[in-house]
Design a protein around this motif. Sequence first.
Motif, PDB file in Angstrom:
ATOM      1  N   ALA A   1       4.075   6.605  -3.875  1.00 29.03           N
ATOM      2  CA  ALA A   1       4.938   5.608  -3.251  1.00 29.03           C
ATOM      3  C   ALA A   1       4.782   4.284  -3.982  1.00 29.03           C
ATOM      4  CB  ALA A   1       4.564   5.447  -1.782  1.00 29.03           C
TER       5      ALA A   1
ATOM      6  N   ALA B   1       5.707  -1.392  -1.570  1.00 25.61           N
ATOM      7  CA  ALA B   1       6.546  -1.037  -0.427  1.00 25.61           C
ATOM      8  C   ALA B   1       5.834  -1.352   0.885  1.00 25.61           C
ATOM      9  CB  ALA B   1       6.902   0.441  -0.483  1.00 25.61           C
ATOM     10  N   GLU B   2       6.609  -1.729   1.900  1.00 29.37           N
ATOM     11  CA  GLU B   2       6.018  -2.069   3.199  1.00 29.37           C
ATOM     12  C   GLU B   2       5.293  -0.882   3.813  1.00 29.37           C
ATOM     13  OE1 GLU B   2       8.922  -3.700   5.792  1.00 29.37           O
ATOM     14  OE2 GLU B   2       9.333  -5.451   4.534  1.00 29.37           O
ATOM     15  N   SER B   3       5.730   0.335   3.452  1.00 26.93           N
ATOM     16  CA  SER B   3       5.117   1.532   4.022  1.00 26.93           C
ATOM     17  C   SER B   3       3.796   1.897   3.344  1.00 26.93           C
ATOM     18  CB  SER B   3       6.087   2.716   3.914  1.00 26.93           C
ATOM     19  OG  SER B   3       6.442   2.955   2.556  1.00 26.93           O
ATOM     20  N   THR B   4       3.457   1.210   2.257  1.00 25.16           N
ATOM     21  CA  THR B   4       2.224   1.508   1.529  1.00 25.16           C
ATOM     22  C   THR B   4       1.157   0.481   1.875  1.00 25.16           C
ATOM     23  OG1 THR B   4       3.522   2.384  -0.327  1.00 25.16           O
ATOM     24  CG2 THR B   4       1.187   1.898  -0.732  1.00 25.16           C
ATOM     25  N   PRO B   5       0.103   0.875   2.604  1.00 24.08           N
ATOM     26  CA  PRO B   5      -0.971  -0.074   2.921  1.00 24.08           C
ATOM     27  C   PRO B   5      -1.619  -0.605   1.654  1.00 24.08           C
ATOM     28  CG  PRO B   5      -1.167   1.942   4.232  1.00 24.08           C
ATOM     29  CD  PRO B   5      -0.141   2.202   3.171  1.00 24.08           C
TER      30      PRO B   5
END
Length: 203
Positions: free
Chosen positions: A120, A124-128
Amino acid sequence: MSRERIGTDFVRRPGSAWEVLADLVRVAGFASVVAAAIGWGPTDVAVLFLAASAALVLRMLGLRGGVDALTGAVILVAAWSGVLDLYAAIAWWDVAIHVVCTGVIVVVGMLVLARTGVVAHPSAESTPSFVAIALATTLGLALSALWEIVEWLGHNLVDEAIFVDYDDTIGDIVAGGAGAVLAGLLVATVRLERVSPDEDRAR
């Protein structure tokens, strides 16, 4: 990473002073190859050719101009440092280059992995953030270990003047790991790629 995007990024005209500077770094890279062919040996020519080629590949990746210029310059400085024996002449130079050079290479590697869909996108916001940092550190340590293997092979098969030492090897890997951690922090928090035409139109 689509072929269309690679082609567009490679042939585009510079759109900012930073992008002009990045292209000047590429020119300097291939001028360095010519200089090495005149004043140094074939090993040095090969090292500088690899550095110049890496700077050329950077243009295909769609990096922001400043990131592109900095990355190409760091790789070129690292190559010239070997040619000019700066690693032996300046005690701390080897460690500094391992930190910075591994860091910029990991940044590029992370973006390539993200754009090819292997991982990912790190920003990206979804990647911590910790995931991006952990992946960058792992990649940096792996690349550092691979580089030390290449140095060992070079020492044994090409030129015994290539310095190989246990403490130096471990220190270089640790320095590379530190650079990779910094790279992970960077890619997790800062946009490092140019805005593509499709993204620009979508705004």
